[in-house]
Motif scaffolding. Sequence first.
Motif, PDB file in Angstrom:
ATOM      1  N   THR A  54      17.034  18.426 -38.214  1.00  0.00           N
ATOM      2  CA  THR A  54      17.563  19.581 -37.494  1.00  0.00           C
ATOM      3  C   THR A  54      18.659  19.156 -36.526  1.00  0.00           C
ATOM      4  OG1 THR A  54      17.010  21.437 -36.030  1.00  0.00           O
ATOM      5  CG2 THR A  54      15.838  19.383 -35.650  1.00  0.00           C
ATOM      6  N   TRP A  55      19.547  20.107 -36.217  1.00  0.00           N
ATOM      7  CA  TRP A  55      20.568  19.881 -35.188  1.00  0.00           C
ATOM      8  C   TRP A  55      20.216  20.627 -33.909  1.00  0.00           C
ATOM      9  CZ3 TRP A  55      26.301  18.832 -36.498  1.00  0.00           C
ATOM     10  CH2 TRP A  55      26.384  17.853 -37.501  1.00  0.00           C
ATOM     11  N   CYS A  56      19.103  21.354 -33.895  1.00  0.00           N
ATOM     12  CA  CYS A  56      18.680  22.020 -32.669  1.00  0.00           C
ATOM     13  C   CYS A  56      17.787  21.073 -31.869  1.00  0.00           C
ATOM     14  CB  CYS A  56      17.970  23.338 -32.980  1.00  0.00           C
ATOM     15  SG  CYS A  56      16.253  23.163 -33.546  1.00  0.00           S
ATOM     16  N   SER A  57      17.256  21.520 -30.758  1.00  0.00           N
ATOM     17  CA  SER A  57      16.481  20.644 -29.865  1.00  0.00           C
ATOM     18  C   SER A  57      15.047  20.425 -30.316  1.00  0.00           C
ATOM     19  CB  SER A  57      16.478  21.214 -28.441  1.00  0.00           C
ATOM     20  OG  SER A  57      17.772  21.153 -27.884  1.00  0.00           O
TER      21      SER A  57
ATOM     22  N   GLY B  22      22.736   9.187 -49.177  1.00  0.00           N
ATOM     23  CA  GLY B  22      21.487   9.118 -48.447  1.00  0.00           C
ATOM     24  C   GLY B  22      21.582   9.761 -47.079  1.00  0.00           C
ATOM     25  N   LEU B  23      20.567   9.530 -46.264  1.00  0.00           N
ATOM     26  CA  LEU B  23      20.493  10.102 -44.923  1.00  0.00           C
ATOM     27  C   LEU B  23      21.415   9.339 -43.982  1.00  0.00           C
ATOM     28  CD1 LEU B  23      19.016  12.101 -42.985  1.00  0.00           C
ATOM     29  CD2 LEU B  23      17.324  10.289 -42.603  1.00  0.00           C
ATOM     30  N   ARG B  24      22.148  10.090 -43.172  1.00  0.00           N
ATOM     31  CA  ARG B  24      23.055   9.504 -42.202  1.00  0.00           C
ATOM     32  C   ARG B  24      22.834  10.177 -40.846  1.00  0.00           C
ATOM     33  NH1 ARG B  24      23.391   6.920 -46.198  1.00  0.00           N
ATOM     34  NH2 ARG B  24      25.243   6.363 -47.441  1.00  0.00           N
ATOM     35  N   TYR B  25      23.339   9.544 -39.794  1.00  0.00           N
ATOM     36  CA  TYR B  25      23.312  10.138 -38.459  1.00  0.00           C
ATOM     37  C   TYR B  25      24.729  10.118 -37.906  1.00  0.00           C
ATOM     38  CZ  TYR B  25      18.242   9.968 -38.543  1.00  0.00           C
ATOM     39  OH  TYR B  25      16.924  10.166 -38.869  1.00  0.00           O
ATOM     40  N   TRP B  26      25.133  11.239 -37.351  1.00  0.00           N
ATOM     41  CA  TRP B  26      26.464  11.351 -36.776  1.00  0.00           C
ATOM     42  C   TRP B  26      26.354  11.568 -35.282  1.00  0.00           C
ATOM     43  CZ3 TRP B  26      29.331  15.311 -34.346  1.00  0.00           C
ATOM     44  CH2 TRP B  26      30.704  15.035 -34.207  1.00  0.00           C
ATOM     45  N   ARG B  27      27.209  10.871 -34.549  1.00  0.00           N
ATOM     46  CA  ARG B  27      27.248  11.015 -33.094  1.00  0.00           C
ATOM     47  C   ARG B  27      28.626  11.509 -32.678  1.00  0.00           C
ATOM     48  NH1 ARG B  27      23.839   7.018 -34.422  1.00  0.00           N
ATOM     49  NH2 ARG B  27      21.879   6.829 -33.262  1.00  0.00           N
ATOM     50  N   PRO B  28      28.686  12.532 -31.857  1.00  0.00           N
ATOM     51  CA  PRO B  28      29.983  13.065 -31.416  1.00  0.00           C
ATOM     52  C   PRO B  28      30.824  11.991 -30.728  1.00  0.00           C
ATOM     53  CG  PRO B  28      28.198  14.537 -30.800  1.00  0.00           C
ATOM     54  CD  PRO B  28      27.557  13.280 -31.278  1.00  0.00           C
TER      55      PRO B  28
ATOM     56  N   ARG C  57      19.237  12.138 -28.523  1.00  0.00           N
ATOM     57  CA  ARG C  57      19.536  13.520 -28.896  1.00  0.00           C
ATOM     58  C   ARG C  57      21.006  13.741 -29.219  1.00  0.00           C
ATOM     59  NH1 ARG C  57      15.117  16.883 -28.629  1.00  0.00           N
ATOM     60  NH2 ARG C  57      13.305  15.517 -28.806  1.00  0.00           N
ATOM     61  N   ARG C  58      21.829  12.689 -29.166  1.00  0.00           N
ATOM     62  CA  ARG C  58      23.215  12.790 -29.605  1.00  0.00           C
ATOM     63  C   ARG C  58      23.372  12.249 -31.017  1.00  0.00           C
ATOM     64  NH1 ARG C  58      25.941  16.397 -27.472  1.00  0.00           N
ATOM     65  NH2 ARG C  58      27.938  15.286 -27.539  1.00  0.00           N
ATOM     66  N   ALA C  59      22.252  12.022 -31.704  1.00  0.00           N
ATOM     67  CA  ALA C  59      22.266  11.593 -33.105  1.00  0.00           C
ATOM     68  C   ALA C  59      21.882  12.797 -33.964  1.00  0.00           C
ATOM     69  CB  ALA C  59      21.284  10.444 -33.327  1.00  0.00           C
TER      70      ALA C  59
ATOM     71  N   ARG D  82      10.478  11.029 -36.362  1.00  0.00           N
ATOM     72  CA  ARG D  82      10.426   9.785 -35.591  1.00  0.00           C
ATOM     73  C   ARG D  82      11.694   8.962 -35.773  1.00  0.00           C
ATOM     74  NH1 ARG D  82       4.252   8.038 -37.306  1.00  0.00           N
ATOM     75  NH2 ARG D  82       3.181   9.835 -36.368  1.00  0.00           N
ATOM     76  N   GLY D  83      12.760   9.588 -36.231  1.00  0.00           N
ATOM     77  CA  GLY D  83      13.999   8.877 -36.468  1.00  0.00           C
ATOM     78  C   GLY D  83      14.811   8.715 -35.200  1.00  0.00           C
ATOM     79  N   PRO D  84      16.035   8.205 -35.343  1.00  0.00           N
ATOM     80  CA  PRO D  84      16.912   7.995 -34.177  1.00  0.00           C
ATOM     81  C   PRO D  84      17.166   9.257 -33.370  1.00  0.00           C
ATOM     82  CG  PRO D  84      17.791   6.883 -36.113  1.00  0.00           C
ATOM     83  CD  PRO D  84      16.651   7.718 -36.585  1.00  0.00           C
TER      84      PRO D  84
END
Length: 350
Positions: free
Chosen positions: A307-310, A341-347, A322-324, A315-317
């Motif tokens: 999710t991108w909400c709060s 695959g799964l990725r994480y983006w940080r502003p 919360r900026r991931a 248990r991931g990054p």
Amino acid sequence: MSHAARWWLLSDLHLGVSDDDPRCPGRVLSEFLYRQVLAASGPQQHVAFVGDTFELVGFAEDESLARLESILARHLDTFRALKACAARGVQLHFVCGNHDVELARPSVAARLSALLSPAEPTRVRVHPWFLHVPHVLVAEHGHQHHALHRMPEVLRAAVNGTDELNLPPLAAWNAHPSRSHLSRAGAVARACLASERAERRVRELAYDELLQTESLRLALDGVAVRDLARLSRFRTVSALPVAATRMVLSATGRRVTGEKAPAAAGRFARTLEAHGSGVSWYVSGHTHRALESALEACPTRYVNTGTWCSDVRGRGPDQSDRRAFPYAVVDVARDGTTTGGLRYWRPNGG
């Protein structure tokens, strides 16, 4: 697919008419679209929102249209970024979730397309059930496999709106939070009975005709679509104990835990494979737990886009940072092979 493509998939932004979520998913999404999608070059680009993009459920048709416009007006940065994507030839896909099932209404889907891509409405596609890219991926929100969220007659929304759809049990519990627990429990019991009746109707000829029409849009065999529709039948005898557990956990402020691919994902992928329509990736959301894993007895790879909400539950990054923001990427080569695959983006370039 016969040509190269890149897919970005994300879910559960829960954009509403307010903008009070501390993670600011609307503003972060616009930056993601500009920096990741619009800055990319090369193959055909697709962005798929895998359900619960908007808080858009439980409204009459006119109210749905007005609320959709209010949400986009409230999140102007996102609205402009989505329009820029469509104008640049990016294909936008919206898979309906349990919070935005109203998108399946033909009038609401048409309004979304007209707002985001007035010059080329076909750049925006709404998928009332799931998205299927032959031999590459399937993406569904995931609520259809949860007894407390399942909407047995979900395809009716794409024909005559959701007025004939009853609230699933957990939605019935949440619909009137100010009521007493006894009153809300009664609403859950009534929703269970309505779901049982709906499960009987989806096995009748009239609903089978909807499934066969949907099979053409999905580019799948009609028998395969029928089997997929019957994978997760609602049963009151199993749903009520789960509902009771959820209610107790909710009252105590706790969450249901779990960090593995759901059994339903494996059933879905294996059913496709059995019908000669196997895919490399199965993508879902709904649980707010970002995860990538193998599926049992199946070559398909599982990704949950979190999710991108709060309301982060995994248990991931993204739980500690919360900026991931989690998303999936699938690259399709010219020969049809895939990577991703799964990725994480940080502003801000993180």
